[in-house]
Design an enzyme around this catalytic site. Structure first.
Site, mmCIF file in Angstrom:
data_model
loop_
_atom_site.group_PDB
_atom_site.id
_atom_site.type_symbol
_atom_site.label_atom_id
_atom_site.label_comp_id
_atom_site.label_asym_id
_atom_site.label_seq_id
_atom_site.Cartn_x
_atom_site.Cartn_y
_atom_site.Cartn_z
ATOM 1 C CB CYS A 112 -5.498 1.967 -17.719
ATOM 2 S SG CYS A 112 -6.351 0.555 -17.029
ATOM 3 C CG HIS B 169 -1.778 -1.201 1.295
ATOM 4 N ND1 HIS B 169 -2.490 -1.546 2.402
ATOM 5 C CD2 HIS B 169 -2.035 -2.139 0.374
ATOM 6 C CE1 HIS B 169 -3.146 -2.663 2.163
ATOM 7 N NE2 HIS B 169 -2.884 -3.035 0.943
HETATM 8 C C1 PEP Z 1 -3.796 -3.432 -14.229
HETATM 9 O O1 PEP Z 1 -3.950 -4.557 -13.757
HETATM 10 O O2 PEP Z 1 -3.118 -3.190 -15.242
HETATM 11 C C2 PEP Z 1 -4.408 -2.273 -13.563
HETATM 12 C C3 PEP Z 1 -4.383 -1.077 -14.109
HETATM 13 O O3 PEP Z 1 -4.954 -2.467 -12.347
HETATM 14 P P1 PEP Z 1 -4.112 -2.582 -10.994
HETATM 15 O O4 PEP Z 1 -2.679 -2.280 -11.339
HETATM 16 O O5 PEP Z 1 -4.712 -1.617 -10.067
HETATM 17 O O6 PEP Z 1 -4.321 -4.016 -10.625
#
Ligand code: PEP
Ligand code: MG
Length: 746
Positions: free
Chosen positions: A676, A363
């Site tokens: 993303c 975190h």
């Molecule tokens: C991902 O898995 O690419 C994502 C953007 O989500 P997180 O990194 O929050 O799991």
């Protein structure tokens, strides 16, 4: 007998105290200590070996060995009996040293006439400083009391070393905490920073090691332990619900009430130590055990005990976290580990963060990333080496820390920072320009966010909107489940700050690495493949419903984009969508204003969703590829596991072909698609993604400039050709070919 031993060691300690108080220069003090130790213990020899560097020990003072060999005799770590004590941190007690395993004869010292050998490590808070040895002609093993006495001398030596008692004229000893140190850790957030150390938990300095009145010291200890018990009970009372914290506190309570722990500390007092020194002696023993322990559970518990000793030391010395030192103007935070809430309290004033432990997915790392503060984790020994106010340079790109750097490093590092600043200026100059490639394609660049603190970056980075708002961060940094009204107010502020720019809110993505302190976590054999994200949301919909309602209220008539994480099959999307429909119906019934436009999308993070039916693609309003998760499942390589997480290149042809296939499916159904994951923020990766048809990328704010800068210099048709040619040529990764293309750009 015990009493005699106690008074003997008290006498020895009394003499040591006089030495400490004397005005003598460093070397003289060391000589005095060897002299009085040999004298008190009735041995012919007492020698002090200290580390010159990480690998070499040097004889720094001796009573009984050839004085000429002082500062001449050196040995490597592990070499001879002294080197072995240093390496293992364990006592060696040999009646017949020359025939003991590992003995190495040092002719210049004249030690051949001595038979028995007792060596104890000199260490402070787990840091190895040297070895203290006594030797005698008589072939005998030393008694437990004698070992104890020598250990106490070693501890006093360690404290005095820390206090700088042995530096000065003639000492030929390095002052501690003055030399440059380079520490290699692991990158958790890129970026570079220069500043001064701020210790999250400043070390406790014990100056009164020896005490004359054991009864008084016992009483001080008893009172301090009582206070400690009360404070642990108070912490337990407020921690109920946070299972992990409760577990740790229960362990604290167990130790705080442990008779054995108390007894060992009281024995230390009876032998002449002050209450503080008694705690430190016990702590030192615990640390030695910690180094030996291979069992993870045991190590954790020993860590708990170590923390508890620190708390006790703070009570006894009155040195709380507030030491009176002022936070430097350019603070670089140094800690063993830190929780997200504490980190947020420091906020953006921190220039950099260095953690002795930590993990990329912790975190704290998530918050550091959100705040764009360079973070190096696994920086071993940083807590031992760093002092408050030390000059430090953090290279988050390389995962390296330069503590008290010398001029050469400072200059090189500043050059690097200046180059980065120049690049930043370049990025700033194109901030308001679109990311248009040479072939005329416009790529939409959004930013990822998760905290209110991220929103100002929307303006400064030039991002077009927020392509991913990770709502779980708000849940992670709290100690209690947030209320609907709080969430609604927060989301409303996010939308206000975005001033009409699109914000894609991702519903709660918890589980796996993101464990909420106030929700009972279930032990799972493989959390990354376990009960997480939308699986939790659908099975226990209470929190998701509350969140959906908060989002609808926050929008208050404005357009709203909601995205569900970790959808693995069509049905999950359908069920989640039905929850939105229900929430909308409820809001309508209650007479609340509905969003002017509502779009519902999904994250594509599992290969299974890529192969969902055409109907799914038609129905979903937009898709965002979560490359971090998608890549870990595609390559079966845990994103949290340092051993494998960098093993497979994003530009591997298999992965790019897979992404191309998703692009084609979306094109066929006219489904809006973006990417993303972290890779969207890496310029070369972003370029390749754009070249294979991803025209919307969401990334960390700091990446928008570099990505835009590169895109504006490239022709995507050319890059696509390079990628396809490399694939046709049987390359495993297209990276070398793309890099070659980039080198050819003017
Ligand atoms: C991902 O898995 O690419 C994502 C953007 O989500 P997180 O990194 O929050 O799991
Ligand atoms: Mg993900």
């Amino acid at each position: 007998m015990v009493e005699r031993a106690e008074s003997e060691s008290r006498k020895l300690l009394g003499r040591l105290r006089d030495t400490m108080a004397s005005q003598a220069a460093g070397q003289e003090r060391l000589d005095q200590i060897t002299h009085l130790t040999a004298d008190s213990m009735g041995t012919e020899v007492c020698s002090i070996y200290l580390f010159r560097d990480d690998e070499t020990l040097e004889l720094c003072a001796t009573q009984g060995l050839n004085p000429e060999s002082v500062h001449q005799t050196r040995m490597k770590l592990g070499e001879g009996l002294v080197g072995r004590v240093a390496r293992t941190g364990k006592v060696i007690n040999a009646a017949d040293a020359p025939s003991a395993k590992g003995f190495r004869y040092m002719p210049e010292t004249g030690e051949e006439i001595y038979s028995s050998f007792l060596g104890v490590p000199i260490q402070r808070l787990g840091e190895k400083l040297g070895v203290l040895v006594v030797q005698s002609k008589e072939a005998r093993e030393f008694s437990a009391d004698e070992i104890y006495a020598l250990e106490v001398v070693a501890m006093v030596l360690a404290e005095m070393t820390e206090l700088g008692a042995f530096v000065g004229e003639g000492a030929a000893l390095r002052a501690r905490h003055t030399q440059p140190v380079l520490i290699r850790g692991v990158t958790a957030q890129e970026g570079t920073a220069e500043g001064h150390v701020w210790l999250h938990e400043p070390r406790v300095v014990v100056t009164n090691l020896v005490a004359d009145d054991p009864a008084k010291e016992r009483a001080r200890l008893t009172e301090a332990v009582e206070n400690l018990r009360i404070s642990v009970d108070q912490l337990l009372a407020v921690a109920s619900g946070d299972s992990e914290q409760v577990q740790v506190l229960e362990a604290y309570r167990m130790f705080a009430n442990s008779k054995g722990w108390m007894r060992r500390m009281e024995e230390n007092i009876d032998r002449g130590l002050s209450a503080e020194a008694a705690v430190e002696k016990e702590q030192s023993d615990v640390r030695a055990r910690m180094l030996q322990a291979t069992d993870a559970y045991l190590r954790e518990r020993l860590h708990d005990l170590d923390d508890l000793s620190n708390r006790l030391l703070r009570i006894l010395t009155g040195q709380g976290n507030k030491t009176g030192a002022a936070l430097p103007e350019d603070p670089i935070l140094v800690a063993r580990n830190i929780g997200p809430g504490e980190l947020l309290e420091y906020g953006r004033q921190l220039r950099g963060i260095i953690l002795e432990e930590g993990s990329v997915g912790s975190h704290a790392a998530i918050v550091a990333r959100a705040l764009a503060i360079p973070l190096v984790i696994n920086a071993k020994r940083i807590q031992i080496e760093a002092l408050n106010g030390d000059h430090v340079m953090v290279d988050g790109d390389q995962g390296v820390v330069h503590l008290r750097p010398d001029d050469t490093v400072v200059n090189a590092f500043r050059d690097k920072m200046a180059m980065q600043a120049k690049a930043q200026e370049r990025y700033a100059s194109i901030r308001d320009k679109p990311a248009v490639t040479l072939c005329g394609k416009t790529i939409r660049l959004d930013m990822n966010a998760g905290l209110m603190a991220d929103l100002p970056s929307l303006e400064s980075s030039g991002a077009e909107g927020v392509g991913l708002f990770r709502t779980e961060l708000q849940f992670l940094v709290r100690s209690q489940m947030p209320k609907r009204t709080e969430l609604a107010a927060l989301y409303a502020r996010v939308l206000d700050a975005a001033q009409g720019k699109r914000v894609v809110f991702r519903t709660l993505d918890i589980g796996s690495d993101k464990v909420l302190p106030y929700m009972a976590a279930e032990e799972e054999p493989n959390p990354a493949l376990g009960w997480r994200a939308i699986r939790v949301g659908l099975d226990k919909p209470g929190v998701m419903r509350m969140q959906l309602q908060a989002l609808l209220r926050a929008a208050n008539g404005r357009p709203l984009s909601i995205m569900f994480p970790f959808i693995a099959q069509y049905d999950e999307y359908r069920l989640a969508r039905a929850e939105v429909d229900k929430a909308v119906a409820r809001e309508k019934k209650l007479g609340h204003t509905l969003p002017e436009k509502l779009e519902i999308g999904a994250m594509l993070e599992t290969p299974s969703l890529a192969f969902a039916s055409k109907r799914f693609y038609e129905e979903v309003e937009f898709l965002s590829i979560g490359g971090n998760d998608l890549k870990q499942f595609f390559f079966a390589a845990d994103r949290e596991n340092e051993r494998v997480r960098r093993r497979y290149d994003t530009l591997n042809v298999s992965f790019l072909t897979f992404i191309e296939d998703i692009v084609a499916r979306c094109a066929a159904t006219n489904t809006r698609l973006s990417f993303c994951g972290e890779d969207a923020g890496r310029p070369v990766e972003a370029l390749c993604l754009a070249a294979i048809g991803l025209h919307s990328l969401s990334m960390r704010p700091a990446s928008v400039g570099p990505v835009k800068h590169l895109l504006r210099r490239c022709n995507l048709d050319d890059v696509r050709k390079v990628i396809h040619d490399a694939r046709d040529a049987g390359e495993q990764s297209v990276r070398p070919a793309v890099m070659e293309y980039l080198r050819g750009l003017s």
